[in-house]
Design a protein around this motif. Sequence first.
Motif, PDB file in Angstrom:
ATOM      1  N   ALA A   1       2.926  -1.664  -3.698  1.00  0.00           N
ATOM      2  CA  ALA A   1       2.375  -2.570  -4.863  1.00  0.00           C
ATOM      3  C   ALA A   1       2.852  -4.037  -4.650  1.00  0.00           C
ATOM      4  CB  ALA A   1       2.770  -1.928  -6.259  1.00  0.00           C
ATOM      5  N   LEU A   2       4.085  -4.227  -4.125  1.00  0.00           N
ATOM      6  CA  LEU A   2       4.589  -5.575  -4.182  1.00  0.00           C
ATOM      7  C   LEU A   2       4.005  -6.282  -2.941  1.00  0.00           C
ATOM      8  CD1 LEU A   2       8.358  -5.039  -5.253  1.00  0.00           C
ATOM      9  CD2 LEU A   2       6.459  -5.980  -6.670  1.00  0.00           C
ATOM     10  N   ASN A   3       3.413  -5.606  -2.191  1.00  0.00           N
ATOM     11  CA  ASN A   3       2.836  -6.108  -0.838  1.00  0.00           C
ATOM     12  C   ASN A   3       1.749  -7.105  -1.171  1.00  0.00           C
ATOM     13  OD1 ASN A   3       3.140  -6.579   1.717  1.00  0.00           O
ATOM     14  ND2 ASN A   3       1.339  -5.278   2.152  1.00  0.00           N
ATOM     15  N   ASP A   4       0.873  -6.921  -2.264  1.00  0.00           N
ATOM     16  CA  ASP A   4      -0.251  -7.758  -2.336  1.00  0.00           C
ATOM     17  C   ASP A   4      -0.170  -8.963  -3.488  1.00  0.00           C
ATOM     18  OD1 ASP A   4      -3.486  -7.473  -2.274  1.00  0.00           O
ATOM     19  OD2 ASP A   4      -2.804  -7.991  -4.347  1.00  0.00           O
ATOM     20  N   PRO A   5      -0.425 -10.157  -3.000  1.00  0.00           N
ATOM     21  CA  PRO A   5      -0.296 -11.211  -3.715  1.00  0.00           C
ATOM     22  C   PRO A   5      -0.908 -11.273  -5.235  1.00  0.00           C
ATOM     23  CG  PRO A   5      -1.834 -11.800  -2.227  1.00  0.00           C
ATOM     24  CD  PRO A   5      -1.101 -10.344  -1.873  1.00  0.00           C
ATOM     25  N   THR A   6      -2.104 -10.487  -5.464  1.00  0.00           N
ATOM     26  CA  THR A   6      -2.869 -10.407  -6.761  1.00  0.00           C
ATOM     27  C   THR A   6      -1.826  -9.548  -7.661  1.00  0.00           C
ATOM     28  OG1 THR A   6      -5.034 -10.665  -5.822  1.00  0.00           O
ATOM     29  CG2 THR A   6      -4.795  -9.326  -7.861  1.00  0.00           C
ATOM     30  N   ARG A   7      -1.257  -8.480  -7.105  1.00  0.00           N
ATOM     31  CA  ARG A   7      -0.317  -7.528  -8.024  1.00  0.00           C
ATOM     32  C   ARG A   7       0.975  -8.637  -8.228  1.00  0.00           C
ATOM     33  NH1 ARG A   7      -3.221  -3.906  -4.485  1.00  0.00           N
ATOM     34  NH2 ARG A   7      -1.402  -3.655  -3.030  1.00  0.00           N
ATOM     35  N   ARG A   8       1.326  -9.237  -7.231  1.00  0.00           N
ATOM     36  CA  ARG A   8       2.612 -10.064  -7.679  1.00  0.00           C
ATOM     37  C   ARG A   8       2.298 -11.230  -9.037  1.00  0.00           C
ATOM     38  NH1 ARG A   8       3.283 -10.025  -1.895  1.00  0.00           N
ATOM     39  NH2 ARG A   8       2.473 -12.254  -1.699  1.00  0.00           N
ATOM     40  N   LYS A   9       0.999 -11.672  -8.634  1.00  0.00           N
ATOM     41  CA  LYS A   9       0.856 -12.568  -9.893  1.00  0.00           C
ATOM     42  C   LYS A   9       0.538 -11.902 -11.233  1.00  0.00           C
ATOM     43  CE  LYS A   9      -2.471 -16.414 -11.177  1.00  0.00           C
ATOM     44  NZ  LYS A   9      -3.530 -17.057 -10.811  1.00  0.00           N
ATOM     45  N   ILE A  10       0.012 -10.467 -11.141  1.00  0.00           N
ATOM     46  CA  ILE A  10      -0.019  -9.842 -12.448  1.00  0.00           C
ATOM     47  C   ILE A  10       1.439  -9.620 -12.957  1.00  0.00           C
ATOM     48  CG2 ILE A  10      -0.664  -7.550 -13.261  1.00  0.00           C
ATOM     49  CD1 ILE A  10      -2.971  -7.702 -11.343  1.00  0.00           C
ATOM     50  N   LEU A  11       2.250  -9.486 -12.051  1.00  0.00           N
ATOM     51  CA  LEU A  11       3.656  -9.007 -12.455  1.00  0.00           C
ATOM     52  C   LEU A  11       4.330 -10.347 -13.240  1.00  0.00           C
ATOM     53  CD1 LEU A  11       5.138  -6.784  -9.702  1.00  0.00           C
ATOM     54  CD2 LEU A  11       4.254  -6.045 -12.277  1.00  0.00           C
ATOM     55  N   ASP A  12       4.028 -11.561 -12.649  1.00  0.00           N
ATOM     56  CA  ASP A  12       4.440 -12.833 -13.151  1.00  0.00           C
ATOM     57  C   ASP A  12       3.655 -13.112 -14.447  1.00  0.00           C
ATOM     58  OD1 ASP A  12       6.125 -13.792 -10.846  1.00  0.00           O
ATOM     59  OD2 ASP A  12       4.781 -14.639 -10.019  1.00  0.00           O
ATOM     60  N   LEU A  13       2.380 -12.642 -14.676  1.00  0.00           N
ATOM     61  CA  LEU A  13       1.813 -12.869 -15.839  1.00  0.00           C
ATOM     62  C   LEU A  13       2.451 -12.002 -16.920  1.00  0.00           C
ATOM     63  CD1 LEU A  13      -1.964 -13.072 -14.732  1.00  0.00           C
ATOM     64  CD2 LEU A  13      -0.777 -14.945 -15.834  1.00  0.00           C
ATOM     65  N   LEU A  14       2.743 -10.803 -16.293  1.00  0.00           N
ATOM     66  CA  LEU A  14       3.446 -10.002 -17.534  1.00  0.00           C
ATOM     67  C   LEU A  14       4.741 -10.314 -17.924  1.00  0.00           C
ATOM     68  CD1 LEU A  14       1.776  -6.720 -16.256  1.00  0.00           C
ATOM     69  CD2 LEU A  14       1.048  -8.080 -18.337  1.00  0.00           C
ATOM     70  N   LYS A  15       5.426 -11.087 -17.373  1.00  0.00           N
ATOM     71  CA  LYS A  15       6.826 -11.544 -17.576  1.00  0.00           C
ATOM     72  C   LYS A  15       6.660 -12.303 -18.818  1.00  0.00           C
ATOM     73  CE  LYS A  15       8.120 -14.148 -13.998  1.00  0.00           C
ATOM     74  NZ  LYS A  15       8.851 -14.792 -13.229  1.00  0.00           N
ATOM     75  N   ALA A  16       5.794 -13.047 -19.084  1.00  0.00           N
ATOM     76  CA  ALA A  16       5.659 -14.022 -20.331  1.00  0.00           C
ATOM     77  C   ALA A  16       5.299 -13.216 -21.575  1.00  0.00           C
ATOM     78  CB  ALA A  16       4.507 -15.103 -20.144  1.00  0.00           C
ATOM     79  N   LYS A  17       4.375 -12.242 -21.376  1.00  0.00           N
ATOM     80  CA  LYS A  17       3.748 -11.189 -22.493  1.00  0.00           C
ATOM     81  C   LYS A  17       2.997 -10.339 -22.069  1.00  0.00           C
ATOM     82  CE  LYS A  17      -0.483 -13.604 -23.633  1.00  0.00           C
ATOM     83  NZ  LYS A  17      -1.393 -14.140 -24.524  1.00  0.00           N
ATOM     84  N   ASP A  18       3.060  -9.019 -22.989  1.00  0.00           N
ATOM     85  CA  ASP A  18       2.173  -7.954 -22.687  1.00  0.00           C
ATOM     86  C   ASP A  18       0.780  -8.534 -22.774  1.00  0.00           C
ATOM     87  OD1 ASP A  18       4.491  -6.711 -22.816  1.00  0.00           O
ATOM     88  OD2 ASP A  18       3.868  -5.570 -24.419  1.00  0.00           O
ATOM     89  N   MET A  19      -0.278  -7.796 -21.956  1.00  0.00           N
ATOM     90  CA  MET A  19      -1.608  -8.370 -21.920  1.00  0.00           C
ATOM     91  C   MET A  19      -2.478  -7.005 -21.696  1.00  0.00           C
ATOM     92  SD  MET A  19      -1.182 -11.652 -19.427  1.00  0.00           S
ATOM     93  CE  MET A  19      -2.350 -12.668 -19.941  1.00  0.00           C
ATOM     94  N   SER A  20      -3.670  -7.504 -22.195  1.00  0.00           N
ATOM     95  CA  SER A  20      -4.660  -6.433 -21.925  1.00  0.00           C
ATOM     96  C   SER A  20      -5.175  -6.732 -20.719  1.00  0.00           C
ATOM     97  CB  SER A  20      -5.993  -6.616 -23.002  1.00  0.00           C
ATOM     98  OG  SER A  20      -6.872  -7.835 -22.899  1.00  0.00           O
ATOM     99  N   ALA A  21      -6.227  -5.712 -20.215  1.00  0.00           N
ATOM    100  CA  ALA A  21      -6.701  -5.767 -18.611  1.00  0.00           C
ATOM    101  C   ALA A  21      -7.825  -7.093 -18.746  1.00  0.00           C
ATOM    102  CB  ALA A  21      -7.637  -4.553 -18.302  1.00  0.00           C
ATOM    103  N   GLY A  22      -8.356  -7.311 -19.751  1.00  0.00           N
ATOM    104  CA  GLY A  22      -9.476  -8.178 -19.866  1.00  0.00           C
ATOM    105  C   GLY A  22      -8.472  -9.779 -19.813  1.00  0.00           C
ATOM    106  N   GLU A  23      -7.255  -9.827 -20.709  1.00  0.00           N
ATOM    107  CA  GLU A  23      -6.826 -10.884 -20.556  1.00  0.00           C
ATOM    108  C   GLU A  23      -6.158 -11.268 -19.177  1.00  0.00           C
ATOM    109  OE1 GLU A  23      -4.732 -11.373 -24.912  1.00  0.00           O
ATOM    110  OE2 GLU A  23      -4.003  -9.725 -23.700  1.00  0.00           O
ATOM    111  N   ILE A  24      -5.643 -10.263 -18.543  1.00  0.00           N
ATOM    112  CA  ILE A  24      -5.173 -10.425 -17.199  1.00  0.00           C
ATOM    113  C   ILE A  24      -6.400 -10.930 -16.172  1.00  0.00           C
ATOM    114  CG2 ILE A  24      -4.308  -9.187 -15.043  1.00  0.00           C
ATOM    115  CD1 ILE A  24      -2.689  -7.493 -17.153  1.00  0.00           C
ATOM    116  N   ALA A  25      -7.561 -10.292 -16.188  1.00  0.00           N
ATOM    117  CA  ALA A  25      -8.403 -10.620 -15.421  1.00  0.00           C
ATOM    118  C   ALA A  25      -9.174 -11.845 -15.570  1.00  0.00           C
ATOM    119  CB  ALA A  25      -9.754  -9.744 -16.001  1.00  0.00           C
ATOM    120  N   GLU A  26      -8.892 -12.649 -16.645  1.00  0.00           N
ATOM    121  CA  GLU A  26      -9.453 -14.101 -16.905  1.00  0.00           C
ATOM    122  C   GLU A  26      -8.623 -14.946 -15.924  1.00  0.00           C
ATOM    123  OE1 GLU A  26      -8.510 -14.858 -20.975  1.00  0.00           O
ATOM    124  OE2 GLU A  26      -9.871 -13.571 -21.784  1.00  0.00           O
TER     125      GLU A  26
END
Length: 87
Positions: free
Chosen positions: A7-32
């Motif tokens: 899971a950590l090997n992919d840059p997209t997934r690492r960016k998702i984790l970075d986004l979730l550090k700030a706040k909980d998000m829906s899949a749609g919010e993440i996709a934006e």
Amino acid sequence: MNNLFKALNDPTRRKILDLLKAKDMSAGEIAEHFDISKPSISHHLELLNKADLVEKERDGQFIYYSLNTTSLEEAAQWMVELLKNND
């Protein structure tokens, strides 16, 4: 632990984790935040969930994702211990 490193090997997934550090998000919010399809984001989120790096909770028609810091802390502690044993 294998799912964690996959899971950590992919840059997209690492960016998702970075986004979730700030706040909980829906899949749609993440996709934006990405220029990839929503099904692709869902796939990344599923892999993060299987690796126990994110938790999901349904609220009506939306699923909200949050960072699971416990798994990250356990992995970090394991790596520190592994490095200590090599000294």
